[in-house]
Motif scaffolding. Structure first.
Motif, mmCIF file in Angstrom:
data_model
loop_
_atom_site.group_PDB
_atom_site.id
_atom_site.type_symbol
_atom_site.label_atom_id
_atom_site.label_comp_id
_atom_site.label_asym_id
_atom_site.label_seq_id
_atom_site.Cartn_x
_atom_site.Cartn_y
_atom_site.Cartn_z
ATOM 1 N N GLY A 1 0.841 -1.167 -0.081
ATOM 2 C CA GLY A 1 -0.225 -0.090 -0.009
ATOM 3 C C GLY A 1 0.733 1.329 -0.072
ATOM 4 O O GLY A 1 0.351 2.493 -0.066
ATOM 5 N N GLN A 2 2.123 1.202 -0.092
ATOM 6 C CA GLN A 2 2.898 2.368 0.000
ATOM 7 C C GLN A 2 3.569 2.499 -1.348
ATOM 8 O O GLN A 2 3.895 1.591 -2.173
ATOM 9 C CB GLN A 2 4.263 1.969 1.038
ATOM 10 C CG GLN A 2 3.790 1.784 2.460
ATOM 11 C CD GLN A 2 4.593 1.108 3.265
ATOM 12 O OE1 GLN A 2 5.831 0.918 3.066
ATOM 13 N NE2 GLN A 2 4.677 0.833 4.705
ATOM 14 N N SER A 3 3.833 4.020 -1.703
ATOM 15 C CA SER A 3 4.528 4.202 -2.943
ATOM 16 C C SER A 3 5.309 5.335 -2.604
ATOM 17 O O SER A 3 5.320 6.143 -1.660
ATOM 18 C CB SER A 3 3.621 4.282 -3.848
ATOM 19 O OG SER A 3 2.436 5.497 -3.605
ATOM 20 N N ALA A 4 6.290 5.626 -3.459
ATOM 21 C CA ALA A 4 7.087 7.060 -3.402
ATOM 22 C C ALA A 4 6.157 8.118 -3.366
ATOM 23 O O ALA A 4 5.034 8.249 -4.224
ATOM 24 C CB ALA A 4 7.994 7.025 -4.643
ATOM 25 N N SER A 5 6.560 9.121 -2.716
ATOM 26 C CA SER A 5 5.838 10.533 -2.810
ATOM 27 C C SER A 5 6.835 11.784 -2.690
ATOM 28 O O SER A 5 8.138 11.253 -2.661
ATOM 29 C CB SER A 5 5.064 10.520 -1.425
ATOM 30 O OG SER A 5 5.977 10.514 0.057
ATOM 31 N N GLU A 6 6.428 12.760 -2.970
ATOM 32 C CA GLU A 6 7.309 13.872 -2.893
ATOM 33 C C GLU A 6 8.098 13.981 -1.458
ATOM 34 O O GLU A 6 9.481 14.138 -1.707
ATOM 35 C CB GLU A 6 6.713 15.194 -2.851
ATOM 36 C CG GLU A 6 6.050 15.443 -4.120
ATOM 37 C CD GLU A 6 5.058 16.913 -4.562
ATOM 38 O OE1 GLU A 6 5.334 17.439 -3.716
ATOM 39 O OE2 GLU A 6 4.740 16.884 -5.671
ATOM 40 N N SER A 7 7.430 13.648 -0.392
ATOM 41 C CA SER A 7 8.358 13.949 0.805
ATOM 42 C C SER A 7 9.463 12.718 0.888
ATOM 43 O O SER A 7 10.255 12.882 1.451
ATOM 44 C CB SER A 7 7.467 13.847 2.116
ATOM 45 O OG SER A 7 6.587 12.737 1.987
#
Length: 487
Positions: A202-208
């Motif tokens: 459920g996790q993916s790359a984000s800006e932060s």
């Protein structure tokens, strides 16, 4: 005007006559009103391979194929971002893989690029959710030199700080651009809703998370992940199995024994919920992107072959139920499909596609009808069963059509823990699936009582009709998958 239309209908045959001044006998007798007869069933020829172990502990598989002077070489690693990437540093695995072509202790990025151009090839590095790889395809004569470049990248990468900043900037731009693409939004939101933020799926790359990545993070990931103890080296092509092992051992003399295969233990899935529509507003979108389904089983499920046949009937081929209904009959889409993301963990079952905005509600009704149908409301016919099984069996021989595809087929056995005779047994396993097997698999793994329905589209025009359809309650979510107020 009539003559012009007739000319256009004749198409390439007329062009051929104009260029050559003649019409072949085949063209004279060809009846285009009849569907051509099916060709011969392709013959499955699974190549042989040998297994051994390199000096550093990596597994080695070599398959000799001498028809062409080509070699496909890959190092595959068990485990991926889901096992080795910190949640707060999502995107690290991909950035690290990219940076391995940016310089080593003896070559900068430009020198690496030039060396590979002179060899007429490239080295690809990637880290996915549950596995990673580095590899190339080369001519036989250039294999040793290309292997040396790969070994240099694998063992001696330096991760220049300026390269990190350049690649980080590119990744941030890509993340920003994805916010404007409904399909990219759905690909991000669907697993977030399905698995929750605590589960790796459920996790993916984000800006932060991308901004938080440091050069030290990349160095540490490279050190901890790219280890021979969790690696399979696969060589397919114009080589001698014994001689090539010596060549590989020499090339990797600086890659010391270390590492072990990961356990693939995952956190528990969130509890199932009643069916719900999660609506992401993309104002002005001409199409609505659908993602419908639930967490599925791992690859080692006993129902794998039945699920393959079931999904082929439902949405895994052009003439599947979903596509025949929503594209061919209704004209709501250019194409819809369904799939299971089989792997070590509970990969998602997903049905969906892009739907013309004005038919969002009508298309969802048809999706639900087909999902209920495959689960028993519309029993599978003998013809559907035979067509699906023939499709699966007849596409298998293409798996061994090139050195690269053979490499991928062998690697798949290793990453999923399958036996060496898997491909020889596949056709018989598929042929043995019954309609009862298909129904049982559909009922078990398409959970109609707990479906997640993600729709990305123009809220102003589709929310009202979706409410009126009364399929499920609507919940608004943003493009990151964060839930808003229920409607």
């Amino acid at each position: 005007m009539t003559e012009r239309i007739q000319f256009l209908k004749l198409g390439t045959a007329v062009l051929f006559v104009l260029l050559t001044g003649s019409v072949s006998q085949a063209q004279q007798t060809l009846d285009r009103s009849k569907i051509p007869a099916a060709g011969k069933t392709p013959v499955l020829r699974v190549p042989a391979w040998t297994r051994s172990t390199l000096a550093n502990g990596a597994d080695l598989v070599v398959s000799e194929k001498h028809a062409l002077p080509l070699v496909s070489f890959t190092i595959t690693f068990q485990g991926g971002a889901s096992q080795f990437e910190p949640a707060a540093r999502r995107g690290l695995a991909g950035l690290t893989a990219q940076m391995m072509s940016e310089g080593t202790t003896t070559r900068d990025g430009e020198a690496l690029s030039n060396a590979l151009q002179l060899l007429g090839t490239s080295v690809a590095v990637a880290v996915g959710s549950e596995s990673g790889s580095i590899g190339f395809q080369s001519t036989t004569s250039k294999f040793p030199q290309t292997l040396d470049v790969l070994a240099d990248m694998l063992v001696h990468s330096t991760f220049p700080a300026d390269a990190l900043e350049r690649l980080r900037a590119q990744r941030l731009v890509a993340l920003e651009q994805a916010k404007a693409q409904p399909a990219a939004i759905a690909a991000r939101v669907y697993p977030r809703i399905l698995y929750g933020e605590a589960h790796p799926f459920g996790q993916s790359a984000s800006e932060s998370s991308v901004k938080a990545i440091t050069r030290d993070d990349a160095i540490a990931f490279h050190r901890d992940y790219f280890q021979p103890g969790r690696a399979l080296v696969t060589v397919v092509g114009d080589v001698n199995a014994s001689a090539v092992k010596d060549v590989i051992n020499r090339a990797f003399s600086g890659w010391p024994r270390s590492g072990e295969k990961p356990s693939f233990s995952y956190t528990a899935l969130p509890p199932g919920h009643t069916p719900a529509i999660y609506l992401v507003d993309k104002a002005g979108a001409a199409q609505s992107t659908f993602a419908i389904g639930n967490p599925g089983p791992p690859r080692n499920t006993p129902a794998y072959y039945a699920l393959q046949v079931m999904n082929t009937i439902l949405g895994g081929m052009f003439q599947s139920r979903l596509n025949a209904n929503i594209r061919e009959e209704k004209g709501y889409s250019y194409g819809v499909s369904s799939s299971f993301a089989f792997g070590k963990g509970p990969g998602a079952f997903r049905a969906g596609g892009d739907i013309v905005s004005g038919k969002t509600d009508a298309a969802l009704i048809e999706f639900m009808k087909e999902l209920r149908g495959i689960a028993g409301a519309r029993p599978v016919t003998d013809e559907e069963l035979a067509t699906a099984k023939d499709s699966l069996i007849q596409r298998l021989p293409a798996t061994f059509a090139s050195v690269q595809s053979i490499n991928g087929a062998i690697t798949a056995l290793w990453t999923q823990g399958l036996p060496d005779d898997y491909y020889q047994q596949y056709s018989a396993r598929i042929a043995g699936i019954t309609k009862e097997d298909v129904l049982r698999a559909a009922k078990q793994y398409i959970d109609l009582d707990h479906l997640t329905i993600v729709i990305v589209g123009d809220r102003a025009s589709i929310e009202g009709p979706l409410k009126a359809a009364s399929i499920a309650p609507i919940t608004l979510v943003d493009i990151e998958g964060k839930i808003g107020a229920s409607q």
